[in-house]
Design a protein around this motif. Structure first.
Motif, PDB file in Angstrom:
ATOM      1  N   LEU A   1       0.621  -0.982   0.107  1.00 37.25           N
ATOM      2  CA  LEU A   1       0.415  -0.104  -0.486  1.00 37.25           C
ATOM      3  C   LEU A   1       1.223   0.730  -0.198  1.00 37.25           C
TER       4      LEU A   1
ATOM      5  N   TYR B   1      -7.015  -3.575  -1.441  1.00 41.52           N
ATOM      6  CA  TYR B   1      -7.825  -2.135  -0.190  1.00 41.52           C
ATOM      7  C   TYR B   1      -8.675  -3.607   0.436  1.00 41.52           C
TER       8      TYR B   1
ATOM      9  N   ALA C   1      -6.599  -4.797   2.801  1.00 36.85           N
ATOM     10  CA  ALA C   1      -6.220  -3.601   4.288  1.00 36.85           C
ATOM     11  C   ALA C   1      -7.103  -3.446   4.776  1.00 36.85           C
ATOM     12  N   ARG C   2      -8.001  -3.186   4.699  1.00 31.43           N
ATOM     13  CA  ARG C   2      -9.483  -3.544   5.444  1.00 31.43           C
ATOM     14  C   ARG C   2      -9.636  -4.915   6.798  1.00 31.43           C
TER      15      ARG C   2
ATOM     16  N   THR D   1      -4.103   0.674   9.462  1.00 28.22           N
ATOM     17  CA  THR D   1      -4.305   2.058   9.495  1.00 28.22           C
ATOM     18  C   THR D   1      -3.240   3.270   9.667  1.00 28.22           C
TER      19      THR D   1
ATOM     20  N   ILE E   1       0.888   3.070   8.130  1.00 29.71           N
ATOM     21  CA  ILE E   1       1.928   2.425   7.018  1.00 29.71           C
ATOM     22  C   ILE E   1       3.103   3.440   7.328  1.00 29.71           C
TER      23      ILE E   1
END
Lengths: 738, 218
Positions: B92, B111, B114-115, B120, B122
């Motif tokens: 990311l 994405y 990531a969720r 939160t 990076i």
């Protein structure tokens, strides 16, 4: 420090995915449309369908937006009194209006719409019904004809032919199969007793070799082509035969470029070698076929050396082709318009059928005959009886006992006389014998050969009812235009080239007052005194299945999301992939020998080149849909005539330069594309672009059996366009519409 | 071919020899996250997101590693979770702020991952400002954003092995490595036939559809 920003878009989390089909070609790819609550389609995703395994091509993936085009018809239209006498309304349709300074693209509404007025459905249906009834009462039922569409569902095709036969009382009903595989179907019914494919495309993976004859699957059946290419990567030997190099040639073991119209000589020579070298399947011939002796005698004179002179393919190449095919344990035969669209199209198909019978390549995995069907429902429309000589399920109109059965089923008395085919209807209109025509989703002005004759034929009618999504070139001639529904607005079954029957489902509503095609048919029938009453599309399908035993055991419930193949032997079966393992519907397969024929309209000193016409990847038929798709139009906005570099040099033509292309019937102005795909002395022009309309040039001669026109050969002259030009300003033409 | 019995997260499963750990886990309903693998493609194991613990010194990629008898596979240890999370953060780090894929088809797998792993912050350098990777808008239907590309190789395999069009390849070295079309020409000028298979398989916003939802009048 960078933070993770969740960029979820609310619009896309609320989309509904609807399991349906691609509206374009006969491959019948299953897909999901992602649409929002307004019915706006945002994307197409491949679904795991039997014929596509999640794959799509450019048309399926990006060509769905035509249904939402602002030019969709939303109200019925009636021709104004001052727009008679009937004739073309746009500059384009009026004369040979082709070329860089002439209107291009789609029909110019600003020019055409003022000649029509909006009407209520009540008035429009009354006008359509009374117009057709008046012709029937004055000139008899056989002065009427109907063109249905292979883009409609089986239910629509079934009801359309029922309407023409029972309500109007004539068998003059046909559709674009006549321009497509009519000759193949004739040869198949004659040779094995069934007009559909004997095996599905994807079984090519089990074939040792596959013949790709007179077709260009990478452009016209792209997803089917991907399975052929995949098979080739895993060892299937592809053998292509064509006059113009197909994209598939790059994946082929062998590509034979034959001269136009020499197919019969090529395949006869292949059969000559196979028999001479004892590579034929004698056991299959003895057990499953008849007429071998006559075939062997007929192909005897076609030695590879003799065929070399006729086809332009070196004798050694013909022999190598024959050996590869003859020695293979399994072979599939795919063919397309390069075989069928000739005055000897039936003979061409007879040769391929004979070749399959000779080598015993029908009825096992990895073998079979597969004419690649063009439209998404051309197989189904033919199955549903949208042809003049058959009732639903290929039951002959000329058979009195069949007719009696249909009279009972439909509770009417039916005409005995078989009807006229597409091009015959046009010719009969010119003779004054056809006076009224009902066109549902066909655009004969652009799709039929020799446009100047079609223009006269349409102008001469007493009554023309057109039911379509847009004002087509044909609709310019209409008394009444009925606004209909697009693929993604209707529920119905569609039968693909593999004989798989699948359900298409609606994702949006027809715009404005546009209506379901089958509702329009039902209301017209009721208005003309026939008590048509169907609860929904599945009830129509059930009646079709009852009429056509070919579709036995299929119902909407059983088709579900994935569909089934027909024939479907029992309620639990997926349907049959491979047909005729034990015997043919006519018992033994028949060898029908063919002799090399001579095409009409051959080159001479004035018209020294041979023009071939066909399709291109990004477009579809007369362009009514694809030229209204933003993506497809952007990818391929204009017509190009393909010219061999040596011809181009000799004629002083450069890539992209404007040329005049003239045949004995008309002329078009079009830009040149220089490529070695076409052979020396031949040209190729796509059929989709009305501003360079291929059918201004083509010849109206027909195959005597399939009644298919010769779209693939016409003599032309090519010259640089002499006057200096301003390139066309598309904005000036098409933006007026709205 | 004989069958192999192994244990994944404490559950016994028997699968044919040669099955990958990822496929074996699927039969148990255990969804090991993955970015570079798609069941329609031959696995290449380049994203490493599907790495699992088989009791070896290193973490093998489940999409590639074949099962072996009595293998003990853990897909949910703390080490695995940390590994997945750091990999996701690294991928990311130089992604565009907004995923074009979330804006067009709503199915960005990076994405979504990531969720899932609750990224939160990076805490890795973002190279995109110093050395932007570029975009290619030359195709009327497919938008290319090299900045969102994670070099998972899915598009290359889809183009070669599913559609057999052989258009997409890789070019460059190190951070400038990226996908390319034909001999590195803009996509719109390449031999691409716009079938969109690459967009369909891309897990990020690197290959997306140009918007088609609205049609202009002309």
């Amino acid at each position: 420090m960078k933070q993770f920003a969740d960029s979820t878009n609310a619009t896309f989390s609320d989309l509904t995915e609807t399991a349906t089909l691609c509206p374009y070609c006969g491959v019948g790819c299953a897909l999901n449309y992602g649409s929002d609550s307004e019915g706006v389609i945002h994307y197409a995703k491949g679904r795991d369908g039997a014929s596509n395994a999640g794959r799509l091509c450019v048309k399926g993936r990006y060509g769905f937006d035509y249904a939402a085009h602002p030019q969709r018809l939303t109200r019925p239209l009636i021709r104004r009194d001052d727009a008679y006498p009937r004739g073309p309304l746009s500059t384009f349709s009026r004369a040979n209006s082709s070329g860089p300074r002439k209107p291009g693209g789609i029909v110019d509404y600003a020019e055409v719409l003022p000649h029509f007025r909006e009407a209520t459905w009540e008035e429009a249906l009354e006008r359509a019904a009374s117009g057709l009834a008046k012709v029937r009462d004055t000139h008899g039922a056989h002065a009427l004809a109907g063109f249905g569409s292979a883009k409609g569902s089986n239910e629509e095709a079934y009801l359309f032919q029922k309407f023409i036969r029972t309500v109007l009382g004539t068998n003059n009903v046909d559709h674009c199969t006549r321009l497509c595989h009519a000759s193949s179907v004739y040869a198949l019914i004659e040779g094995i007793g069934s007009g559909a494919v004997t095996n599905v495309v994807r079984d090519v993976e089990n074939a040792e070799v596959a013949v790709i004859a007179g077709c260009n699957p990478t452009a016209n059946h792209p997803v089917a082509a991907s399975f052929m290419k995949q098979a080739a990567a895993k060892g299937t030997g592809l053998l292509a035969v064509n006059v113009r190099r197909p994209g598939m040639a790059s994946y082929c073991e062998q590509y034979c470029q034959i001269t136009p119209g020499s197919d019969v000589a090529f395949y006869n020579a292949v059969m000559h070698v196979i028999i001479a070298e004892d590579l034929h399947d004698q056991a299959f011939i003895d057990q499953r076929t008849e007429g071998f002796e006559a075939l062997a005698k007929a192909v005897k004179p076609y030695t590879p050396e003799a065929a070399e002179a006729m086809t332009g393919v070196p004798a050694a190449q013909i022999t190598a082709f024959a050996r590869r095919l003859g020695q293979a344990q399994s072979a599939m035969f795919f063919w397309g318009m390069g075989i069928s669209q000739h005055v000897f199209g039936t003979d061409n198909a007879r040769c391929l059928i004979a070749l399959a019978l000779l080598t015993g390549n029908i009825g096992r995995p990895g073998t079979g005959l597969h004419p690649l069907r063009g439209q998404n429902n051309v197989q189904g429309a033919s199955d549903a009886g949208l042809v003049p000589m058959y009732y639903p399920g290929y039951q002959a109109v000329s058979d009195a006992s069949v007719r009696e059965r249909f009279e009972q089923l439909w509770n009417v008395s039916l005409p005995e006389q078989p009807g006229l085919t597409t091009a015959e209807i046009t010719h009969a209109a010119l003779e004054g014998e056809i006076r009224g025509l009902y066109c549902m989703g066909e655009n004969p002005f652009l799709s039929d050969p020799d446009m100047n004759q079609v223009r006269k034929a349409l102008s001469s009618l007493d009554c023309l009812v057109v039911q379509d999504l847009f004002i087509t070139e044909t609709a310019e001639f209409a008394d009444v235009i009925l606004p209909a529904s697009a693929f993604m607005e209707k529920r119905g079954t569609f039968t693909n080239t593999d004989r798989r029957v699948q359900i298409g489902r609606p994702v949006r509503q027809p715009p404005g007052q546009a209506r379901q095609d089958w509702h329009i048919l039902r209301d017209l029938a009721q208005r003309l005194g026939h008590d048509w009453d169907y609860a929904d599309e599945s009830a129509v399908f059930d009646e079709f299945v009852q009429a056509a035993p070919l579709y036995a055991n299929l119902t909407y419930d059983r088709l579900g999301e994935h569909g089934r193949w027909y024939p479907c032997p029992d309620a639990n079966s997926e349907g049959e992939r491979v047909l005729f393992g034990d015997q043919f519907p006519i018992g033994r397969g028949r060898f029908v020998p063919a002799e090399l024929g001579q095409a009409p309209d051959l080159p001479d000193d004035d018209y020294p080149l041979v023009l071939n016409t066909g399709r291109q990847l990004e477009h579809w038929h007369t362009g009514v849909m694809t030229r209204r798709s933003r993506a497809l139009d952007a990818l391929a906005p204009e017509a190009r005539v393909e010219v061999h570099p040596s011809d181009a040099k000799r004629l002083g033509i450069t890539d992209g330069s404007w040329t005049t292309l003239r045949s004995r019937r008309g002329a078009v102005e079009v830009q040149a594309h220089i490529t070695r795909d076409v052979a020396l002395g031949t040209l190729f022009l796509p059929m989709h672009f009305r501003e360079a309309a291929a059918n201004l040039l083509t010849t109206p001669e027909l195959d005597p059996f399939g009644k298919i026109p010769q779209f693939k050969i016409c003599a032309v002259a090519l010259a640089p366009l002499s006057t200096p030009l301003t390139p066309p300003q598309p904005d000036a033409v098409s933006h007026a519409a709205g | 071919m004989s069958d192999v019995t192994l244990t994944i997260d404490g559950r016994r499963v028997t699968v044919p020899e040669g099955t990958t750990i990822w496929d074996a886990a699927q039969t148990l309903g255990i969804d090991i996250p993955v970015l570079c693998h798609d069941p329609r493609l031959d696995p290449v194991g380049v994203c490493r997101v599907c790495a699992v613990d088989v009791g070896e010194r290193t973490l093998p990629a489940a999409c590639v590693r074949a099962v072996s008898p009595d293998m003990e596979v853990r897909t949910d240890t703390q080490e695995i979770m940390a590994h997945r999370r750091v990999l996701t953060e690294l991928l990311l780090a130089d992604q565009p702020a907004v995923s074009q894929r979330e804006q067009t088809t709503g199915d960005d797998k990076l994405y979504a991952l990531a969720r899932e792993v609750k990224v939160t912050d990076i805490p890795w350098p973002d190279q995109s400002e110093r050395q932007p990777r570029g975009q290619d808008a030359s195709s009327p239907v497919i938008a290319v954003d090299h900045q969102a590309c994670i070099m998972c190789d899915r598009c290359v395999r889809a183009c070669d092995d599913i559609q057999h069009n052989d258009v997409i390849t890789r070019t460059g070295k190190g951070y400038s490595a990226r996908i390319a079309f034909d001999l590195d020409v803009p996509m719109g000028e390449s031999s691409c036939v716009s079938c969109g298979e690459c967009v369909a398989v891309c897990p990020t916003g690197a290959l997306t559809h140009q918007s088609l939802a609205t049609t202009d009048a002309g």
